[in-house]
Design a protein around this motif. Structure first.
Motif, PDB file in Angstrom:
ATOM      1  N   MET A   1      -4.514   6.433  -4.416  1.00  0.00           N
ATOM      2  CA  MET A   1      -5.511   5.477  -3.912  1.00  0.00           C
ATOM      3  C   MET A   1      -5.844   4.418  -4.969  1.00  0.00           C
ATOM      4  O   MET A   1      -6.056   3.245  -4.634  1.00  0.00           O
ATOM      5  CB  MET A   1      -6.784   6.212  -3.479  1.00  0.00           C
ATOM      6  CG  MET A   1      -6.583   7.094  -2.263  1.00  0.00           C
ATOM      7  SD  MET A   1      -5.892   6.238  -0.845  1.00  0.00           S
ATOM      8  CE  MET A   1      -7.238   5.185  -0.398  1.00  0.00           C
ATOM      9  N   GLU A   2      -5.869   4.817  -6.213  1.00  0.00           N
ATOM     10  CA  GLU A   2      -6.112   3.856  -7.297  1.00  0.00           C
ATOM     11  C   GLU A   2      -4.958   2.853  -7.384  1.00  0.00           C
ATOM     12  O   GLU A   2      -5.179   1.657  -7.604  1.00  0.00           O
ATOM     13  CB  GLU A   2      -6.277   4.601  -8.625  1.00  0.00           C
ATOM     14  CG  GLU A   2      -6.631   3.715  -9.793  1.00  0.00           C
ATOM     15  CD  GLU A   2      -8.047   3.169  -9.729  1.00  0.00           C
ATOM     16  OE1 GLU A   2      -8.334   2.228 -10.480  1.00  0.00           O
ATOM     17  OE2 GLU A   2      -8.860   3.670  -8.928  1.00  0.00           O
TER      18      GLU A   2
ATOM     19  N   SER B   1       0.837  -1.208   0.000  1.00  0.00           N
ATOM     20  CA  SER B   1       0.000   0.000   0.000  1.00  0.00           C
ATOM     21  C   SER B   1       0.862   1.245   0.000  1.00  0.00           C
ATOM     22  O   SER B   1       0.617   2.190  -0.764  1.00  0.00           O
ATOM     23  CB  SER B   1      -0.919   0.012   1.220  1.00  0.00           C
ATOM     24  OG  SER B   1      -1.846  -1.040   1.145  1.00  0.00           O
TER      25      SER B   1
ATOM     26  N   VAL C   1      -3.083   1.880  -4.908  1.00  0.00           N
ATOM     27  CA  VAL C   1      -3.242   0.969  -3.766  1.00  0.00           C
ATOM     28  C   VAL C   1      -4.331  -0.050  -4.063  1.00  0.00           C
ATOM     29  O   VAL C   1      -4.157  -1.252  -3.845  1.00  0.00           O
ATOM     30  CB  VAL C   1      -3.555   1.763  -2.476  1.00  0.00           C
ATOM     31  CG1 VAL C   1      -3.983   0.829  -1.358  1.00  0.00           C
ATOM     32  CG2 VAL C   1      -2.356   2.581  -2.056  1.00  0.00           C
ATOM     33  N   ARG C   2      -5.467   0.419  -4.568  1.00  0.00           N
ATOM     34  CA  ARG C   2      -6.591  -0.481  -4.841  1.00  0.00           C
ATOM     35  C   ARG C   2      -6.226  -1.539  -5.877  1.00  0.00           C
ATOM     36  O   ARG C   2      -6.631  -2.692  -5.766  1.00  0.00           O
ATOM     37  CB  ARG C   2      -7.800   0.327  -5.324  1.00  0.00           C
ATOM     38  CG  ARG C   2      -9.070  -0.496  -5.473  1.00  0.00           C
ATOM     39  CD  ARG C   2     -10.210   0.324  -6.027  1.00  0.00           C
ATOM     40  NE  ARG C   2     -10.023   0.723  -7.407  1.00  0.00           N
ATOM     41  CZ  ARG C   2     -10.229  -0.096  -8.459  1.00  0.00           C
ATOM     42  NH1 ARG C   2     -10.613  -1.326  -8.271  1.00  0.00           N
ATOM     43  NH2 ARG C   2     -10.036   0.339  -9.688  1.00  0.00           N
ATOM     44  N   MET C   3      -5.453  -1.158  -6.872  1.00  0.00           N
ATOM     45  CA  MET C   3      -5.125  -2.080  -7.957  1.00  0.00           C
ATOM     46  C   MET C   3      -3.976  -3.032  -7.616  1.00  0.00           C
ATOM     47  O   MET C   3      -3.954  -4.161  -8.109  1.00  0.00           O
ATOM     48  CB  MET C   3      -4.752  -1.291  -9.222  1.00  0.00           C
ATOM     49  CG  MET C   3      -5.860  -0.447  -9.781  1.00  0.00           C
ATOM     50  SD  MET C   3      -7.201  -1.435 -10.427  1.00  0.00           S
ATOM     51  CE  MET C   3      -6.430  -2.111 -11.871  1.00  0.00           C
TER      52      MET C   3
END
Length: 174
Positions: free
Chosen positions: A54-55, A33, A57-59
């Motif tokens: 944030m994208e 992350s 981290v999400r991916m």
């Protein structure tokens, strides 16, 4: 009175494997992350940096966490198998388990990749194990015996100074 040292023995093997998988998933999630948030911040256009982080981290963080968990679970399983077969727990188990883990994970790429990954795993775990052994052999400050008769003294200045017979060099430009 001597202080009790914490026990360095680990949990029994089936529970150890699951504990190691969970801990490594958590470490991979936190580390992944952080890394992918910073990478997303840097690679996004200004004005959308936070959303890009944030994208990222999400991916990517779940993939990194899963990779850590798979590697550590396989390593723990190999380590437990070696403890069961050899009937002793020593640094050689983790070195061999690191080699086996690297080889197993590279099995789909062919024999040359297996050999290279096994060697890398063995070297990496040998470095980690030797560092752990070195740190365990360093004496603890709390376990050193204290000599009660010796007290701390103020440092004394010598009464005479030896003056060198040659003058110090000068660094003047002429």
């Amino acid at each position: 009175m001597q202080q009790a040292r914490p026990s360095m023995e680990r949990d029994p093997c089936p529970g150890r494997i699951l504990d190691d998988i969970g801990a490594s998933f958590g470490m991979g999630a936190v580390g992944g992350s952080f890394f992918h948030f910073v990478k997303g911040l840097r690679n996004s256009p200004s004005g959308a940096r936070f959303a890009g982080g944030m994208e990222g981290v999400r991916m990517n963080a779940p993939r990194v966490a899963g990779g850590f968990a798979v590697w550590c679970g396989l390593f723990s399983a190999c380590d437990c198998a070696l403890v069961s077969v050899r009937q002793k727990e020593d640094p050689y188990n983790s070195i061999i388990a690191g080699a086996a883990t690297g080889g197993i994970l590279a099995a789909r790429q062919g024999l040359r990749a297996v050999a290279r990954a096994s060697l890398q795993g063995a070297v990496l775990l040998a470095l980690v194990s030797s560092f752990g052994i070195m740190m365990n052999r360093l004496p603890d400050a709390g376990s050193m015996p204290v000599n009660k008769t010796e007290t701390c003294k103020e440092p004394q200045m010598p009464e005479t100074f030896d003056v060198p017979s040659t003058p110090p060099p000068s660094f003047e430009y002429k």
